[in-house]
Design a protein around this motif. Structure first.
Motif, PDB file in Angstrom:
ATOM      1  N   PHE A 218       1.049   6.624  -6.905  1.00  0.00           N
ATOM      2  CA  PHE A 218      -0.145   7.396  -7.266  1.00  0.00           C
ATOM      3  C   PHE A 218       0.150   8.893  -7.253  1.00  0.00           C
ATOM      4  N   TRP A 219       0.770   9.388  -6.201  1.00  0.00           N
ATOM      5  CA  TRP A 219       1.021  10.817  -6.110  1.00  0.00           C
ATOM      6  C   TRP A 219       2.100  11.272  -7.076  1.00  0.00           C
TER       7      TRP A 219
ATOM      8  N   TRP B 254       0.830  -1.204   0.000  1.00  0.00           N
ATOM      9  CA  TRP B 254       0.000   0.000   0.000  1.00  0.00           C
ATOM     10  C   TRP B 254       0.864   1.254   0.000  1.00  0.00           C
ATOM     11  N   ASN B 255       1.997   1.235   0.698  1.00  0.00           N
ATOM     12  CA  ASN B 255       2.926   2.371   0.668  1.00  0.00           C
ATOM     13  C   ASN B 255       3.424   2.629  -0.746  1.00  0.00           C
ATOM     14  N   SER B 256       3.776   1.579  -1.467  1.00  0.00           N
ATOM     15  CA  SER B 256       4.225   1.742  -2.860  1.00  0.00           C
ATOM     16  C   SER B 256       3.118   2.292  -3.734  1.00  0.00           C
ATOM     17  N   VAL B 257       1.890   1.833  -3.505  1.00  0.00           N
ATOM     18  CA  VAL B 257       0.754   2.334  -4.287  1.00  0.00           C
ATOM     19  C   VAL B 257       0.556   3.827  -4.036  1.00  0.00           C
ATOM     20  N   GLN B 258       0.628   4.243  -2.781  1.00  0.00           N
ATOM     21  CA  GLN B 258       0.450   5.661  -2.468  1.00  0.00           C
ATOM     22  C   GLN B 258       1.535   6.518  -3.104  1.00  0.00           C
ATOM     23  N   ILE B 259       2.781   6.096  -2.983  1.00  0.00           N
ATOM     24  CA  ILE B 259       3.889   6.868  -3.546  1.00  0.00           C
ATOM     25  C   ILE B 259       3.741   6.975  -5.060  1.00  0.00           C
TER      26      ILE B 259
ATOM     27  N   ARG C 143       6.788   2.625   7.037  1.00  0.00           N
ATOM     28  CA  ARG C 143       6.603   3.513   5.894  1.00  0.00           C
ATOM     29  C   ARG C 143       7.386   3.080   4.663  1.00  0.00           C
TER      30      ARG C 143
ATOM     31  N   HIS D  94       6.401   9.980   3.199  1.00  0.00           N
ATOM     32  CA  HIS D  94       6.286   9.594   1.784  1.00  0.00           C
ATOM     33  C   HIS D  94       6.516  10.786   0.859  1.00  0.00           C
ATOM     34  N   TRP D  95       6.217  11.993   1.346  1.00  0.00           N
ATOM     35  CA  TRP D  95       6.422  13.167   0.495  1.00  0.00           C
ATOM     36  C   TRP D  95       7.907  13.374   0.203  1.00  0.00           C
TER      37      TRP D  95
END
Length: 337
Positions: A97-98, A90-95, A260, A178-179
């Motif tokens: 995606f943004w 899910w962390n990889s997906v969020q990174i 994270r 993640h930012w």
């Protein structure tokens, strides 16, 4: 084409034709062999995957590696991971995606402005400024990016003072978030080059006609340029997706909290734990036969790692399937309607 249809029946031309075909088939086989061996090894038992010489087909098929990964996903595989595997996925997906949501619009608009809005020396210097980042090795940007995450948005050891005062500009430390991974790769010079090359092929007369009709630059870009640019967007989305999903060094440096970590980094850390436990060494398995038999039987070897590698590469493969039509067709404008 390399060989014209006229004259292909000539003996020398046919020999050259089949020589090129054989060379290309050999290249394809060499390229696909690692993926084949990875897939086959995931269905081997722990003992067979460590056997020498290696087997190219499972003699005794086993799902131990897949069972171990299922336990890791649920978070019930002991101390192998600090959290369930789905959390790192899910962390990889969020990174990713943004990176796509922020990076692709910024890069495309910057390329459009350089291609259609800027003129003269300003356009040339802007182009060199953007493309110049391709000339720098990735390791050269580690320190500036480190300072950027410490004092965002200033890539400086300390934030500068507000002119005429002794008060420093406000900063937002994004270290260990993640930012800190997302912002440094939002703009990609290679994608800028792809966008710029594509936008240059769009006739200026189309843009000028829309301006005469009263269209603003944003509406021109949204209503005219964007629908014509679907091929280049597909290519750049895939390249940006691959880079964001597979990045390893920078997340390993900037992220300190284990929960994270993205998938790519956590798989490396998991591999280190399995290697240290002796699960990937035939010598260690022979020296501690009783202990290692349970580990190998549970998939704690290269078979389990191959399953994780398949899961890691699967999203990139799916993205390629989605964008394959435009990736294979190439970036070219077939005509204006």
């Amino acid at each position: 084409m390399l060989f014209p249809r006229v004259g292909r029946k000539q003996p020398m031309l046919r020999i050259a034709w089949w020589a090129v075909v054989a060379f290309l088939c050999l290249g394809i086989a060499l390229h696909l062999f690692p993926f084949y061996f990875m897939l086959v090894s995931s269905f081997k038992s722990g003992e067979e995957v460590l056997a020498f010489p290696p087997t190219f087909w499972p003699q005794d098929p086993s799902f131990a590696g897949w069972k171990l990964v299922f336990q890791i996903v649920q978070g019930s595989a002991g101390q192998l991971l600090d959290a369930p595997l789905w959390l790192f996925f899910w962390n990889s997906v969020q990174i990713t995606f943004w990176v796509l949501v922020i990076g692709i619009p910024i890069t495309s608009m910057a390329a459009y402005a350089n291609s259609k809005l800027q003129r003269g020396p300003m356009a040339r210097w802007s182009f060199l400024f953007f493309i110049g980042t391709l000339m720098m090795p990735a390791a050269l940007t580690l320190i500036p990016n480190f300072l950027l995450t410490r004092n965002f948005p200033f890539a400086l050891p300390n934030a500068p003072n507000i002119p005429g005062t002794d008060t420093a500009f406000p900063t937002f430390p994004i270290w260990d978030t993640h930012w800190a991974v997302i912002f440094p790769i939002c703009f990609q010079a290679f994608n800028f080059l792809l966008f710029k090359g594509f936008f240059d092929t769009i006739p200026d007369s189309v843009i000028q006609a829309a301006r005469v009709d009263g269209g603003s630059e944003f509406n021109i870009f949204r209503r005219i340029v964007l629908p014509m640019s679907v091929p280049v967007y597909a290519v750049t989305i895939w390249t940006a997706f691959s880079l964001a999903w597979d990045q390893f060094l920078w997340p390993l440096v900037v992220l300190q909290t284990p929960e994270r970590m993205p998938m790519s980094v956590e798989l490396y850390l998991l591999m280190e734990r399995i290697v240290q436990s002796g699960g990937t060494s035939a010598e260690a398995a022979a020296a501690e036969a009783e202990v290692m038999q349970d580990m190998l039987g549970g998939g704690l070897s290269w078979n389990g790692l191959m399953v994780l590698a398949i899961l890691q590469s699967l999203p990139v493969f799916i993205a390629f399937i989605v964008c394959r039509e435009y990736l294979l067709r190439g970036i070219r404008l077939r005509g204006l309607k």
